[in-house]
Design a protein around this motif. Sequence first.
Motif, short mmCIF file in Angstrom:
data_model
loop_
_atom_site.label_atom_id
_atom_site.label_comp_id
_atom_site.label_asym_id
_atom_site.label_seq_id
_atom_site.Cartn_x
_atom_site.Cartn_y
_atom_site.Cartn_z
N PHE A 81 0.62 -1.16 -0.13
CA PHE A 81 -0.13 0.05 -0.06
C PHE A 81 0.79 1.21 -0.16
O PHE A 81 0.40 2.42 -0.26
CB PHE A 81 -0.86 0.15 1.31
CG PHE A 81 -2.03 -0.98 1.11
CD1 PHE A 81 -3.09 -0.92 0.46
CD2 PHE A 81 -1.91 -2.16 1.74
CE1 PHE A 81 -4.05 -1.90 0.37
CE2 PHE A 81 -2.89 -3.10 1.88
CZ PHE A 81 -4.09 -2.88 1.18
N SER A 82 2.16 1.38 0.29
CA SER A 82 2.87 2.26 0.35
C SER A 82 2.87 3.22 -0.86
O SER A 82 2.89 2.80 -1.97
CB SER A 82 4.42 2.19 0.64
OG SER A 82 4.36 1.65 1.91
N LEU A 83 2.91 4.50 -0.43
CA LEU A 83 2.89 5.77 -1.71
C LEU A 83 4.18 6.41 -1.51
O LEU A 83 5.29 6.19 -0.63
CB LEU A 83 1.68 6.75 -1.47
CG LEU A 83 0.27 5.92 -1.54
CD1 LEU A 83 -0.67 7.00 -1.72
CD2 LEU A 83 0.09 5.51 -2.77
N ILE A 84 4.61 7.22 -2.50
CA ILE A 84 5.90 8.07 -2.37
C ILE A 84 6.07 8.80 -1.09
O ILE A 84 7.14 8.76 -0.62
CB ILE A 84 6.13 8.84 -3.69
CG1 ILE A 84 6.18 7.93 -5.03
CG2 ILE A 84 7.12 9.94 -3.28
CD1 ILE A 84 5.97 9.01 -6.13
N ASP A 85 4.96 9.29 -0.59
CA ASP A 85 5.00 10.23 0.56
C ASP A 85 4.16 9.62 1.76
O ASP A 85 3.93 10.22 2.47
CB ASP A 85 4.59 11.67 0.26
CG ASP A 85 3.09 11.65 -0.06
OD1 ASP A 85 2.53 10.38 -0.33
OD2 ASP A 85 2.33 12.63 -0.19
N TRP A 86 4.06 8.09 1.84
CA TRP A 86 3.23 7.36 2.91
C TRP A 86 3.44 6.26 2.87
O TRP A 86 3.34 5.46 2.07
CB TRP A 86 1.73 7.83 2.54
CG TRP A 86 0.82 7.19 3.41
CD1 TRP A 86 0.61 7.36 4.84
CD2 TRP A 86 0.06 5.97 3.23
NE1 TRP A 86 -0.12 6.28 5.30
CE2 TRP A 86 -0.74 5.69 4.29
CE3 TRP A 86 -0.51 5.31 1.89
CZ2 TRP A 86 -1.62 4.73 4.39
CZ3 TRP A 86 -1.39 4.35 1.94
CH2 TRP A 86 -2.09 3.89 2.99
N VAL A 87 4.01 5.74 4.13
CA VAL A 87 4.13 4.38 4.55
C VAL A 87 2.99 4.12 5.57
O VAL A 87 3.07 4.71 6.66
CB VAL A 87 5.57 4.03 4.98
CG1 VAL A 87 5.80 2.75 5.43
CG2 VAL A 87 6.62 4.53 3.94
N PRO A 88 2.04 3.04 5.31
CA PRO A 88 0.88 2.79 6.50
C PRO A 88 1.47 2.68 7.84
O PRO A 88 0.90 2.88 8.61
CB PRO A 88 -0.03 2.13 5.50
CG PRO A 88 0.80 1.45 4.79
CD PRO A 88 1.98 2.29 4.02
N ILE A 89 2.48 1.73 7.84
CA ILE A 89 2.92 1.16 8.99
C ILE A 89 4.21 1.56 9.56
O ILE A 89 5.19 1.08 8.63
CB ILE A 89 2.68 -0.30 9.14
CG1 ILE A 89 1.28 -0.81 8.92
CG2 ILE A 89 2.97 -0.76 10.56
CD1 ILE A 89 1.33 -2.31 8.34
N ARG A 90 4.26 2.39 10.66
CA ARG A 90 5.64 2.39 11.34
C ARG A 90 5.70 1.25 12.16
O ARG A 90 4.84 0.99 13.23
CB ARG A 90 5.76 3.76 12.14
CG ARG A 90 6.19 4.96 11.21
CD ARG A 90 6.71 6.04 11.79
NE ARG A 90 8.05 5.65 12.48
CZ ARG A 90 8.57 6.39 13.25
NH1 ARG A 90 8.30 7.76 13.15
NH2 ARG A 90 9.72 6.26 13.93
#
Length: 496
Positions: free
Chosen positions: A367-376
């Motif tokens: 699901f990650s986008l260039i400016d977003w990683v859903p889970i840290r």
Amino acid sequence: MLIDEGKSDFIILYHRTPFDESTDELGNRIWRDQKSPNGIIPTLRNLFRSRENGTWIAWRRVDDVKNEHDERIVMNNPATFSLRRIPLEQEQISSFYHVTSKESFWPILHTFPTYFDVNNANWQIFEEVNQRFANAACAEAAEGATVWIHDYNLWLVSGFIREKRPDLKIAFFHHTPFPGNDVFAILPWRKQIIESLLACDVVGFHIPRYTENFARAASCLLGVEKGPKESVATKFLKFGSALTEPTETPWLKYKNRKVKLVSSPVGTSPDVIQTLAVRNDVAELSKKIDEDTKKGRKLILSASRVDYTKGNEELLLAFERLLERRPDLHGKVVLMLACVAAASGMKIYEETQRLIEETAGRINGRFSLIDWVPIRFSTNRIPYEEMIAWFSKSDICWITPLRDGLNLVAKEYVAARKGRDGVLVLSEFTGASVVLDGALLTNPYSHKQMDDAIETALALPQEEQVSRMKKMVDAVDEFTVTDWADEQLQSLETVD
């Protein structure tokens, strides 16, 4: 001045020491405070303030136990008391704690009988270690002293003490769940364990359900007399979820001895948490979370340990289903999963950690986008001040273990949100679920209930968030960790 043997009026037995041992730059031994200023150890330590003669008994690891004696050290903070440490070799620690306690007792206590393994357990070593703790307590105790024993890895200590020192007042507190009798009875040593606990004057549990489970186990296995049930205290919910109980057994009688049963959920130190939440360094950490992680998004926090009981995989899969259903949330929500790694060398926990890491990695890859990683995701222990910052910035705290004795993280989140909004999504299989009226309760075994709970949390109006949070904050403020200790020890003082 170091207190002499046989002079202590108050003795605590707990596997951890009141301070962490370390060395300075010259190699001298020093004692450092626990990483968390909140919780059980600081509270137990502070009990020595009001007692002139006290002893804390724990263990220490040594290379060769043959030439070692119990170590006795004077501690000056928060008052003068003795620290007595029992020397154990790594093999003894591994057998007594990592194998018998964690592979045999832990899965039974948490109602995971399929994880139960008795084949590697060495019951003789477990008995020997418990006997040594009991001998140390008897040696330290003055006539009529109070002895407070903590947790299941010291289950046999009370029986050994009572046999040797019938003059002592003995209390025991379980920091874990206590299972139903049909599950507890799987343990081959069930009778010896129950008989030892019935040698106490007071046996304590977090919530009435665990108290009732113990009373039933004692009744079914040993035929004890049970006191007439009483309505549970007002701090507990009586109806409506998996662990609620309307009534509980106040005492048991066995071999002409009356044993009080006391339900007290361990509390937090809300004043400590609330002071930290507004401290400058914590505010700076909060600002960093805003800039590096939150970035105007909804922040969901889940914090636990790597353990098959904690439901981390189930939570991650629920989050994945949320992202599948709700493409509109992509880039607008982030999950921080703080999952502290277990001690090395335990295969079951290593496999659990690998599965959690793989699941989180797969979801991020999907699901990650260039400016977003859903889970840290972090398996490192987060410093307590930073944890308070995460509480302060998290819109939702998602705590859904499959089974948990209490869960202090849920209470700490609530304490940090005093006077504010926020949503606590909580498993109904945690002890905290029967004291935090206002949480969104869910069943972590049900995909639908997990899905509904997180959807509800994300959409909950602010006004309702504030009113629910206030109810929970009141509960946390009204029964702190100090109140818990006072209730347990006052019960001991009023024993018939």
